[in-house]
Scaffold this active site. Structure first.
Site, PDB file in Angstrom:
ATOM      1  N   SER A 106       0.832  -1.201   0.000  1.00  0.00           N
ATOM      2  CA  SER A 106       0.000   0.000   0.000  1.00  0.00           C
ATOM      3  C   SER A 106       0.864   1.248   0.000  1.00  0.00           C
ATOM      4  O   SER A 106       1.984   1.251   0.528  1.00  0.00           O
ATOM      5  CB  SER A 106      -0.898   0.012   1.239  1.00  0.00           C
ATOM      6  OG  SER A 106      -1.585   1.244   1.355  1.00  0.00           O
ATOM      7  N   TYR A 143      -3.044  -1.289   9.868  1.00  0.00           N
ATOM      8  CA  TYR A 143      -2.982  -1.710   8.467  1.00  0.00           C
ATOM      9  C   TYR A 143      -1.619  -1.350   7.871  1.00  0.00           C
ATOM     10  O   TYR A 143      -0.957  -2.176   7.224  1.00  0.00           O
ATOM     11  CB  TYR A 143      -4.109  -1.036   7.698  1.00  0.00           C
ATOM     12  CG  TYR A 143      -4.076  -1.235   6.198  1.00  0.00           C
ATOM     13  CD1 TYR A 143      -4.665  -2.350   5.614  1.00  0.00           C
ATOM     14  CD2 TYR A 143      -3.479  -0.289   5.362  1.00  0.00           C
ATOM     15  CE1 TYR A 143      -4.652  -2.525   4.237  1.00  0.00           C
ATOM     16  CE2 TYR A 143      -3.464  -0.452   3.990  1.00  0.00           C
ATOM     17  CZ  TYR A 143      -4.043  -1.573   3.430  1.00  0.00           C
ATOM     18  OH  TYR A 143      -4.021  -1.731   2.073  1.00  0.00           O
TER      19      TYR A 143
END
Length: 231
Positions: free
Chosen positions: A126, A139
């Site tokens: 990400s 996350y």
């Protein structure tokens, strides 16, 4: 990703957590492009299920593809979480770890006997391992660990000719877990150098490219696909 792989002449074993209908539709689309495809259920948060999963993979390889090996592992399973550090529970943290880090680590480990020499591993990370937003710490931590894990994979599997790389998308609209609203699209576009939000097609082609012969010398790298967010 599956459709771009099929356009490169690559058959696909894809997995789904609960949406069997959508998985079957994707299989049909891959087959319409002239490639074989199989969809198998998988919960990447449950590493105890991986042995049984790879038994099903082995059967699919033999029965559908006529082989006992596969060439490309793409670790793409994921969820999202929005919780400040002060409010994140252990259960939420553990869920992020199980899906995004432990699942990736041990699914990859279990795949190695079936992954062909000269193959490729592509881990989906990400953009938030480079830039930070409040509420995505758990996350982001797990995705950052995947970035590091990928470099170790590249090092340890090099003797087998296997490369390992990271693809790190930013906000992708149209099929993912990104909350979709006009306000969110405006915010993302305003903070992206190319001035728009990302679509699945912006990601799938790069993943498929990494599975081509032309990408054979890319190894241990993180390729960010954000259109230039937060530059």
């Amino acid at each position: 990703m599956a459709l771009h792989l099929a356009k490169q002449g690559i058959g696909v074993i894809l997995t789904y957590h609960s949406n069997e209908v959508e998985a079957a539709a994707t299989v049909a689309e891959v087959e319409a492009l002239g490639q074989h495809a199989v969809a198998l259920p998988l919960n990447t948060a449950d590493s105890s299920s991986f042995d049984a999963f790879f038994e099903r993979v082995n059967l699919a390889l033999l029965n559908t593809f006529g082989t006992d090996r596969f060439d490309f592992l793409i670790n793409n399973a994921g969820t999202s979480l929005s919780a400040l550090i002060a409010e994140t529970t252990e259960a939420q943290f553990d869920e992020m770890m199980n899906i995004h880090l432990k699942g990736v680590y041990f699914l990859t480990q279990k795949s190695l006997p079936l992954l062909a020499d000269g193959g490729r591993i592509i881990n989906i990370s990400s953009g938030v391992t480079r830039y930070s937003y409040s509420g995505v710490s758990a996350y982001g931590i797990m995705k950052g660990a995947v970035d590091v894990f990928t470099r170790y994979l590249a090092l340890e599997l090099g003797a087998r000719g296997i490369t390992a790389n990271v693809v790190a998308p930013g906000a992708v609209f149209g099929g993912g877990t990104m909350p979709d609203s006009p306000e969110m699209r405006t915010y993302v576009a305003a903070n992206t150098a190319l001035g728009r939000v990302a679509l699945p097609d912006d990601i799938g082609g790069v993943v498929a490219f990494l599975c081509t012969e032309e990408a054979r010398w890319i190894n241990g790298q993180r390729i960010e696909l954000t259109g230039g967010m937060h530059l």
